[in-house]
Motif scaffolding. Sequence first.
Motif, PDB file in Angstrom:
ATOM      1  N   LEU A  83     -10.735  -5.034   1.045  1.00  0.00           N
ATOM      2  CA  LEU A  83      -9.375  -4.870   2.139  1.00  0.00           C
ATOM      3  C   LEU A  83      -9.019  -3.841   2.066  1.00  0.00           C
ATOM      4  O   LEU A  83      -9.154  -2.756   1.320  1.00  0.00           O
ATOM      5  CB  LEU A  83      -8.261  -5.705   0.928  1.00  0.00           C
ATOM      6  CG  LEU A  83      -8.881  -7.267   0.109  1.00  0.00           C
ATOM      7  CD1 LEU A  83      -7.021  -7.599  -0.861  1.00  0.00           C
ATOM      8  CD2 LEU A  83      -8.578  -8.324   0.616  1.00  0.00           C
ATOM      9  N   TYR A  84      -8.504  -3.706   3.479  1.00  0.00           N
ATOM     10  CA  TYR A  84      -8.660  -2.406   4.107  1.00  0.00           C
ATOM     11  C   TYR A  84      -6.915  -2.763   4.366  1.00  0.00           C
ATOM     12  O   TYR A  84      -6.763  -2.039   5.705  1.00  0.00           O
ATOM     13  CB  TYR A  84      -9.586  -2.020   4.672  1.00  0.00           C
ATOM     14  CG  TYR A  84      -9.172  -0.419   5.438  1.00  0.00           C
ATOM     15  CD1 TYR A  84      -9.419   0.591   5.076  1.00  0.00           C
ATOM     16  CD2 TYR A  84      -8.865  -0.404   7.196  1.00  0.00           C
ATOM     17  CE1 TYR A  84      -9.090   1.780   5.327  1.00  0.00           C
ATOM     18  CE2 TYR A  84      -9.402   1.322   7.541  1.00  0.00           C
ATOM     19  CZ  TYR A  84      -9.100   2.315   6.413  1.00  0.00           C
ATOM     20  OH  TYR A  84      -9.291   3.346   7.111  1.00  0.00           O
ATOM     21  N   LEU A  85      -5.941  -2.847   3.712  1.00  0.00           N
ATOM     22  CA  LEU A  85      -4.892  -3.141   3.940  1.00  0.00           C
ATOM     23  C   LEU A  85      -2.987  -2.101   2.957  1.00  0.00           C
ATOM     24  O   LEU A  85      -3.646  -1.422   2.591  1.00  0.00           O
ATOM     25  CB  LEU A  85      -4.271  -4.513   4.081  1.00  0.00           C
ATOM     26  CG  LEU A  85      -5.506  -5.500   4.582  1.00  0.00           C
ATOM     27  CD1 LEU A  85      -5.388  -7.019   4.205  1.00  0.00           C
ATOM     28  CD2 LEU A  85      -4.395  -5.083   6.327  1.00  0.00           C
ATOM     29  N   GLN A  86      -2.160  -2.406   4.036  1.00  0.00           N
ATOM     30  CA  GLN A  86      -1.427  -1.682   3.536  1.00  0.00           C
ATOM     31  C   GLN A  86      -0.635  -2.742   2.306  1.00  0.00           C
ATOM     32  O   GLN A  86      -0.760  -3.339   2.339  1.00  0.00           O
ATOM     33  CB  GLN A  86      -0.496  -0.449   4.623  1.00  0.00           C
ATOM     34  CG  GLN A  86      -1.230  -0.300   5.144  1.00  0.00           C
ATOM     35  CD  GLN A  86      -0.651   1.504   4.531  1.00  0.00           C
ATOM     36  OE1 GLN A  86      -0.258   1.702   3.559  1.00  0.00           O
ATOM     37  NE2 GLN A  86      -1.225   2.799   5.797  1.00  0.00           N
ATOM     38  N   ASN A  87       1.087  -2.135   2.059  1.00  0.00           N
ATOM     39  CA  ASN A  87       1.759  -2.805   1.500  1.00  0.00           C
ATOM     40  C   ASN A  87       2.064  -4.189   2.994  1.00  0.00           C
ATOM     41  O   ASN A  87       3.218  -4.230   3.028  1.00  0.00           O
ATOM     42  CB  ASN A  87       3.158  -2.188   0.431  1.00  0.00           C
ATOM     43  CG  ASN A  87       2.139  -2.041  -0.419  1.00  0.00           C
ATOM     44  OD1 ASN A  87       0.850  -1.655  -0.476  1.00  0.00           O
ATOM     45  ND2 ASN A  87       3.191  -1.756  -1.483  1.00  0.00           N
ATOM     46  N   LEU A 253      -0.421  -1.257  -3.117  1.00  0.00           N
ATOM     47  CA  LEU A 253      -1.174  -2.582  -3.753  1.00  0.00           C
ATOM     48  C   LEU A 253      -2.734  -1.699  -3.502  1.00  0.00           C
ATOM     49  O   LEU A 253      -3.427  -2.616  -4.420  1.00  0.00           O
ATOM     50  CB  LEU A 253      -1.364  -3.645  -2.919  1.00  0.00           C
ATOM     51  CG  LEU A 253       0.685  -4.164  -2.828  1.00  0.00           C
ATOM     52  CD1 LEU A 253       0.097  -5.530  -2.067  1.00  0.00           C
ATOM     53  CD2 LEU A 253       0.982  -4.456  -4.469  1.00  0.00           C
ATOM     54  N   PHE A 254      -3.147  -1.323  -2.918  1.00  0.00           N
ATOM     55  CA  PHE A 254      -5.077  -0.684  -2.857  1.00  0.00           C
ATOM     56  C   PHE A 254      -5.050   0.340  -4.266  1.00  0.00           C
ATOM     57  O   PHE A 254      -6.727   0.533  -4.504  1.00  0.00           O
ATOM     58  CB  PHE A 254      -4.648  -0.047  -1.687  1.00  0.00           C
ATOM     59  CG  PHE A 254      -4.215   1.116  -1.240  1.00  0.00           C
ATOM     60  CD1 PHE A 254      -4.302   1.947  -1.771  1.00  0.00           C
ATOM     61  CD2 PHE A 254      -3.868   0.588   0.075  1.00  0.00           C
ATOM     62  CE1 PHE A 254      -4.419   3.215  -1.589  1.00  0.00           C
ATOM     63  CE2 PHE A 254      -3.053   1.945   0.069  1.00  0.00           C
ATOM     64  CZ  PHE A 254      -2.328   2.636  -0.353  1.00  0.00           C
ATOM     65  N   HIS A 255      -3.735   0.436  -4.940  1.00  0.00           N
ATOM     66  CA  HIS A 255      -3.778   1.170  -6.607  1.00  0.00           C
ATOM     67  C   HIS A 255      -4.171  -0.001  -7.496  1.00  0.00           C
ATOM     68  O   HIS A 255      -2.963  -0.961  -7.337  1.00  0.00           O
ATOM     69  CB  HIS A 255      -3.168   2.416  -6.295  1.00  0.00           C
ATOM     70  CG  HIS A 255      -3.553   3.614  -5.934  1.00  0.00           C
ATOM     71  ND1 HIS A 255      -2.328   4.937  -6.152  1.00  0.00           N
ATOM     72  CD2 HIS A 255      -4.574   3.861  -5.024  1.00  0.00           C
ATOM     73  CE1 HIS A 255      -3.231   5.817  -4.841  1.00  0.00           C
ATOM     74  NE2 HIS A 255      -4.290   5.300  -4.233  1.00  0.00           N
ATOM     75  N   ILE A 256      -4.296   0.804  -8.559  1.00  0.00           N
ATOM     76  CA  ILE A 256      -4.314  -0.417  -9.635  1.00  0.00           C
ATOM     77  C   ILE A 256      -3.202  -0.810  -9.759  1.00  0.00           C
ATOM     78  O   ILE A 256      -2.875  -1.694 -10.980  1.00  0.00           O
ATOM     79  CB  ILE A 256      -5.578  -0.024 -10.549  1.00  0.00           C
ATOM     80  CG1 ILE A 256      -5.453  -1.174 -11.519  1.00  0.00           C
ATOM     81  CG2 ILE A 256      -5.051   1.374 -11.589  1.00  0.00           C
ATOM     82  CD1 ILE A 256      -6.870  -2.721 -11.055  1.00  0.00           C
TER      83      ILE A 256
END
Length: 559
Positions: A83-87, A253-256
Amino acid sequence: MLGSAYDERPWLALYDGDVPAAIEPRMGTLLELFAAARRDQPDRVAITYFDGRLSYRELDELSDGLACHLVEQGVGPGDRVALYLQNVPQFAIALLAGWKAGAIVVPLNPMYRSRELTKILADARPAAVVSSEQGWHDVLGELAGPAGVRVAITTSELDLQTRHDPRLFAKLERRPAAGCADLLAVARAHAGRRPPEVELSSSDVALLVYTSGTSGVPKGATNTHGNVVFNAEGMRIRVEKLGGNGIFGLAPLFHITGLVCELGAALALGRQLDLVYRFEPGVVLDALAEHRPCYMVGPSTAYMALMNHPDVTADHFSSLELVYSGGAPLPSAVVEDFRARYGHYIRNGYGLTETTATATSVPAHLEAPVLAESGTLGGCRCAQSFRTGMQVGADREADTLITSLSAIAKPHGAMPPDERCTARAGRMVESPARAGRRFREPPGRRYGPGISRVRAGEDVKTPCCASKTRGASYMDTRRPREVAVVDVPDSYRGETVKAYVSLSAGASATTEELVAHCKRQLAAYKYPRSIEILDELPKTATGKILRRELRDTARAAAR
C-alpha cells in the motif's frame, strides 16, 4: 530471564481499577474483530474523511469487492499486497481486502522515492500494489514491473469526499493510469460478492512493515495477526470507556503507530476513525472541531505545529479525553505548555515496529514517570540491564528486553544486515506462548554505528564506515569520498540531519549541489538540510569515523 522484581509485577498496583493485569484478546485476527463490529453496528460510521463518511457496512462491502478482484487476479494466501497511500479511507479498504484474500499487507511510506522503494520492493516482492494515482505516476509506476508486481491498483485522494480542501489538494487532479485498475471501480463492480473464505490464525503474518533498523538498511518486521490483535485490544481497553466519537488519525497509517493505535484500535472498538489525508495544522484543527474525537496519538512535532498555528484555541481540543505522543522525543516544555494552554496532559508512549507499536506507555490516569523499568497496560514487560563503561545519553547504556505477545518472532531476513552493526543489533527469540515473545532492543539509544537519531519522528539511516561510503555514499554520487551523518538540535523538529563530507581527489562540489542531489534521491525527512565539506573526516587509529566528535561539534555550533 527477567528478574524477580518483574515476576512480581509491582507496576500492577499503578493500574486503573478496570485495567486487567494481562490482555486476553477476544479473537485471533483484526478481521474477526472488524466482522464483529460490522455485525453489531453496521450503520455506525467507521471512517470520516472531510465531508465523506463510510459506515462499517460500506467498509465491509468495499473491502469484499476489492478482495474479490485481488483473488481473480491470482492474489492469495502468502502473497504480499503493498500500500503506497496517505491517510485516506482507501488505506483501510485495501488493508482489509488484502487480509480477506489471505495476503500479507506491506505498508509503504509515500514519502519514499525510487532509492528507498527499489530496495524495499526487491525485498518484499509484492504481487500487488495499491497506490495513489499521483504516487504511481511520480515514482511507483516505473518500479513496479521490474519488481515483479502482477496487479496494479490506483486510487485518488479526491475520492470519497467532495470538499477538496485547497490547503491540501490545490495542485492535485485525477490521473487514471494506463494498465491500472481503479480501486473504487473494481470494488463496486463486485458489489454483493464475498471473496472465498481463507483460514487465518493468530500466528500468520499480517503485516510486513519496514523499519530503519540498526544497519542503515530497512528491515521488514513480520507482524502477525496475533501481534496486531494484542496491541489493538490493548488500545480498546484504554479507549472504550471514553465518551466522544472516536479516534483522530494524526499519525500516518503507513507507520505501525497509526496502523495499530489508530486504525486497529478503531476497528477493535467499533468506533470511527477521522482521516485528513496528511498532516496540515489548519486542516487538522478544523477536523478536530468538526468530528470531536476523544482520543489522539501523534509525534511531538505535530503537537508543536498545532500549538504554533495562529488560529488554535482550547476549543479545538475540548472533546479529547486522552492525548498521547510517540515516535519522537517529547520535550517536557511541550507537555507543560500544552496543558497550560489547552488543559490536556500529553502522555508518552514507547514502542517499535518490532513490537507492533506500543510496548510501554503512561497509564491514562497517571503522569510520568510511573515506574522507571516497567511497562504498562497488562501483558508487556520491559527490563533494562545496564552495562559498565558505556553511555546512554550522558550516563549509561543498556540492553532493553521486551516480553510481550506484541513482539515479532523474527525479522524478515532477505536484506542482509551490515556486519558492523550486527554486534549491536540485539536479538529476538521466541519464548513460551503464554509468556509472549521477547525482543531485545539494541543497546543505548537504539542506533548502531552510522545511524543518526530522529528527524521529526523518523529514523534516519546511513552507511556505517568510510569503506562503505567510498564510491557508493549516502549521497549516491562519486564526488564524496567519505560521509558522516549526525543529528543536531532543531527548534521545531527536536532533531534534524546534518552531513559531513570529504570529496574524492580532484572532485568539486558545492554544498548546495549536494543538498539538491539528496533531496532528489531521498524522502523529505531524510535528506540533510545542512552539509559541511571537510578536507578529511576525523577518525580513530583504526580508521573509523569519529561521528561522536562530529556530532558534538555540530551541536556546539547549533547552540
